[in-house]
Design a protein around this motif. Structure first.
Motif, short mmCIF file in Angstrom:
data_model
loop_
_atom_site.label_atom_id
_atom_site.label_comp_id
_atom_site.label_asym_id
_atom_site.label_seq_id
_atom_site.Cartn_x
_atom_site.Cartn_y
_atom_site.Cartn_z
N MET A 170 -6.44 2.73 -10.78
CA MET A 170 -6.92 1.46 -11.11
C MET A 170 -7.16 1.51 -12.49
O MET A 170 -7.77 0.60 -13.16
N SER A 171 -6.74 2.72 -13.43
CA SER A 171 -7.52 2.66 -14.97
C SER A 171 -6.25 2.47 -15.87
O SER A 171 -6.67 2.49 -17.19
N ALA A 172 -5.30 2.24 -15.29
CA ALA A 172 -4.11 1.71 -16.53
C ALA A 172 -3.12 0.84 -15.78
O ALA A 172 -2.97 0.96 -14.72
N ALA A 173 -2.49 0.04 -16.64
CA ALA A 173 -1.38 -0.80 -16.35
C ALA A 173 -0.53 -0.19 -15.45
O ALA A 173 0.15 -0.90 -14.58
N TRP A 174 0.36 0.93 -16.24
CA TRP A 174 1.17 1.59 -15.40
C TRP A 174 1.04 1.90 -14.07
O TRP A 174 2.05 2.01 -13.05
N GLN A 175 -0.13 2.10 -13.70
CA GLN A 175 -0.68 2.59 -12.16
C GLN A 175 -0.50 1.42 -11.33
O GLN A 175 -0.16 1.59 -10.09
N SER A 176 -0.97 0.12 -11.79
CA SER A 176 -0.52 -0.88 -11.16
C SER A 176 0.82 -1.12 -10.67
O SER A 176 1.00 -1.38 -9.48
N LEU A 177 1.66 -0.65 -11.88
CA LEU A 177 3.13 -0.79 -11.35
C LEU A 177 3.53 0.26 -10.20
O LEU A 177 4.12 0.02 -9.33
N VAL A 178 3.04 1.31 -10.18
CA VAL A 178 3.33 2.11 -9.14
C VAL A 178 2.78 1.93 -7.78
O VAL A 178 3.38 1.85 -6.69
N ILE A 179 1.61 1.31 -7.89
CA ILE A 179 0.94 0.64 -6.57
C ILE A 179 1.95 -0.45 -6.16
O ILE A 179 2.41 -0.58 -4.72
N SER A 180 2.44 -1.45 -7.09
CA SER A 180 3.38 -2.57 -6.60
C SER A 180 4.54 -2.03 -5.76
O SER A 180 4.97 -2.59 -4.92
N VAL A 181 5.32 -0.91 -6.36
CA VAL A 181 6.43 -0.31 -5.99
C VAL A 181 6.06 0.48 -4.63
O VAL A 181 7.08 -0.02 -3.55
N ILE A 182 4.98 1.03 -4.46
CA ILE A 182 4.84 1.84 -3.26
C ILE A 182 4.71 0.66 -2.14
O ILE A 182 5.33 0.71 -0.92
N LEU A 183 3.59 0.09 -2.33
CA LEU A 183 3.40 -1.24 -1.41
C LEU A 183 4.54 -2.16 -1.08
O LEU A 183 4.73 -2.60 0.24
N GLY A 184 5.29 -2.30 -2.10
CA GLY A 184 6.43 -3.21 -1.78
C GLY A 184 7.51 -2.55 -0.99
O GLY A 184 7.83 -3.27 0.02
N ALA A 185 7.59 -1.19 -0.96
CA ALA A 185 8.51 -0.44 -0.03
C ALA A 185 8.12 -0.63 1.31
O ALA A 185 8.75 -0.75 2.22
N GLY A 186 6.74 -0.28 1.59
CA GLY A 186 6.00 -0.40 2.81
C GLY A 186 5.92 -1.75 3.58
O GLY A 186 6.56 -1.77 4.63
N ILE A 187 5.65 -3.02 2.66
CA ILE A 187 5.56 -4.22 3.29
C ILE A 187 6.85 -4.54 3.49
O ILE A 187 7.39 -5.36 4.52
N GLY A 188 7.92 -4.22 2.65
CA GLY A 188 9.37 -4.60 3.17
C GLY A 188 9.84 -4.23 4.38
O GLY A 188 10.45 -4.95 4.98
N LEU A 189 9.48 -2.81 4.48
CA LEU A 189 9.86 -2.02 5.70
C LEU A 189 9.52 -2.73 7.12
O LEU A 189 9.94 -3.21 7.99
N ALA A 190 7.99 -3.11 6.94
CA ALA A 190 7.41 -3.73 7.94
C ALA A 190 7.83 -4.95 8.29
O ALA A 190 7.99 -5.36 9.57
#
Length: 580
Positions: free
Chosen positions: A360-380
């Motif tokens: 949660m300490s840099a903008a690029w990290q939010s991008l990583v979280i979004s991609v991982i969560l998007g993949a998981g939520i998309g599958l679910a």
């Protein structure tokens, strides 16, 4: 209850069917996400208090929750395409009303009408089940189900861009334009399904469910404003329990209920719906937390100081990744089944939120979280309609998926209320303004992780959906190659003739038997005289589908009540069609 095919499709489903229905889902998501960039400014924009301005959001949620199962049932009874157009039309009217007003009450009315668009998701999934061949159904439903995340991800930066550089009413004109475009595309591309449920619309059931949902969701969404222990909040919760219990008892006695509670109580349907609530909770937490974290000024010590548009772009991959997982889901589901993909999706969501606690300490990290969560939520999300469709009769698809979409909406409502309360209770007050803290963000991510863990536990107990045995597929294949010349060859099942629009026999038509779980239970080809015969593995409700070169497809529901005599069922195919 038996179900019949009461008409023929006006034309065959074209290759554009899936993109158009998925676009309808995206339009729904845009309507939901529309006001996110201007939420904090709504009291000033509407010249009202903050507690009143929240009704602009709450009203859409309530009307969507009420409309979703009702439109699904109306679609089963009177035509899913017709109800899809009706839902979008009401949304367009609501968007235009909101576009021309800055007063609170007309805005609430307009946003309530926009909530009717939520019915497009279950109606679209039902149309896909009725129209598409089985091999295309999995990936199509996955795309439809994940479209709401895709639309949300794309709409956030676009809405922020419009809100920054134009009058905020332009948001509603844009939504109305998208709704009109979707209606036109639906009229041009989507044929009406011939599938109909028998019976009449359960008006008392619809009113009872509407009252129960409003009584339940009002305190959920307004509890933090009213106080969770206030008499109003507790009274509404108690009233909701009473109304929903009475409604449930009534639905069990009705011949054609709005929601078939006996079907809903089956283990696979009940667990899927409960898991859907947890997926809804996990989906909304990231949508609430990341934009705030990104936009907080760096002076706070933890804010990332991004503009409204930049924050939207950094969260957009959440929706884009959901869209990209649809074809991946289709391949995984075909091999391992939707239960496995649901479990995998929830596991990936848990990884995303777990990693997010330290990223949660840099903008690029939010991008990583979004991609991982998007993949998981998309599958679910992609797995949920497949699990529902596999567990209910074809003629109840709209109502059952409507209820499932409602469960997700309840999840997002609970998420919004709980995370709002957490962030409010952990906020620092700076210059009279409440500023969310990093502690509040981390607690929110922990709550999402706990919700996913509960969802995983529920999904573990889902029954594994069996795939057709290899020898059954081989037998069906040999029957298709040889054909069956005479209907009398089947001792127990369905038999009849495949005919064209003029009543002449259609030879070499492919006839498929689909059971109530949506699985192929048999297949054959018609003889030279148009005759076919299909044995059934057990008594119950089935769909008999036929297709032939130069003719439109036809799906007809029928029930076999047992006995050795075949049930007579002639299949009259529509005339020549435009090639897909």
């Amino acid at each position: 209850m038996t179900h019949t095919s009461t008409g023929r499709p006006a034309r065959a489903a074209s290759g554009a069917l899936v993109p158009v229905l998925a676009f309808a889902g995206i339009v729904v998501a845009v309507m939901q996400t529309l006001l996110v960039p201007v939420i904090k400014d709504l009291p000033q924009l509407l010249d009202t208090e903050a507690s009143n301005a929240t009704w602009v959001l709450t009203s859409t949620l309530l009307s969507g929750a009420v409309a979703t199962p009702i439109m699904g049932r109306l679609g089963d009874l009177y035509g899913k395409r017709r109800m899809l157009i009706a839902s979008l039309s009401v949304m367009v009217v609501g968007a235009l009303l909101s576009a021309v007003t800055s007063a609170l009450i007309p805005m609430i009315v307009g946003r309530s009408l926009q909530g009717f668009a939520m019915g497009a998701i279950p109606l679209g999934i039902g149309l896909m089940r009725d129209m598409l061949p089985r091999e295309r159904l999995g990936s199509a439903m996955a795309l439809m189900s994940s479209s709401i995340g895709v639309g949300g991800g794309l709409a956030l930066p676009l809405a922020a861009l419009v809100a920054q550089h134009a009058d905020w009413h332009a948001l509603f004109y844009g939504a109305a334009g998208l709704g009109v475009l979707c209606i036109v595309l639906t009229l041009v591309v989507v044929p009406e399904t011939p599938m109909r449920a028998e019976g009449s619309f359960d008006l008392p059931g619809a009113l009872g469910l509407s009252a129960g949902l409003v009584l339940l969701l009002l305190p959920v969404t307004k509890g933090s404003d009213w106080g969770w222990s206030s008499g109003t909040t507790l009274g509404l919760f108690a009233a909701a329990v009473v109304v929903l219990l009475v409604w449930g008892l009534f639905e069990l006695r009705v011949k054609a209920p709005l929601v078939d509670l006996r079907t809903t109580a089956r283990r696979e349907v009940l667990l899927t719906n409960l898991a859907s609530i947890m997926v809804g909770v996990s989906f909304y937490v990231v949508s609430l937390v990341l934009p705030q974290l990104l936009q907080l000024p760096t002076a706070t010590g933890y804010g990332l100081g991004q503009s409204m548009v930049s924050a939207g772009l950094l969260v957009a991959p959440l929706g884009l990744t959901m869209m990209l997982t649809a074809p991946v889901y289709a391949r995984l589901s075909a091999r391992y089944g939707p239960k496995v993909t649901l479990l995998l999706g929830m596991f990936v969501i848990a990884i995303g939120y777990g990693a997010g606690l330290g990223l949660m300490s840099a903008a690029w990290q939010s991008l990583v979280i979004s991609v991982i969560l998007g993949a998981g939520i998309g599958l679910a999300y992609s797995s949920l309609p497949a699990l529902i469709v596999g567990a209910v009769p074809a003629s109840e698809t709209g109502a059952a998926n409507g209820l499932n979409t409602l469960m997700r909406s309840i999840g997002t409502s609970v998420s919004s209320a709980v995370i709002g309360m957490v962030l409010a209770n952990t906020a620092h007050t700076v210059g009279g303004v409440a500023v969310p803290t990093m502690h509040g963000f981390r607690v929110s991510f922990l709550i999402a992780t706990a919700a996913v863990a509960v969802g995983l536990l529920l999904a573990v107990f889902l029954p594994k959906q069996s795939r057709p045995a290899q020898h059954t597929q081989l037998r069906a294949s040999s029957e298709e190659e040889a054909g069956i010349a005479h209907a009398e060859e089947a001792l127990r099942g369905f038999s009849g003739r495949v005919l064209d629009a003029d009543g002449a026999p259609v030879a070499r038509a492919k006839v498929t038997l689909i059971d109530r779980r949506g699985r192929q239970a048999g297949a054959t080809t018609s003889g030279e005289d148009g005759s076919y015969a299909l044995a059934v593995p057990e008594q119950g409700a089935y769909v008999v589908a036929a297709r032939a070169l130069g003719h439109g497809p036809l799906a007809s529901s029928a029930t076999h009540s047992g006995g050795d005599e075949p049930v007579r069922l002639d299949l009259a195919l529509p005339g020549d069609t435009v090639p897909a």
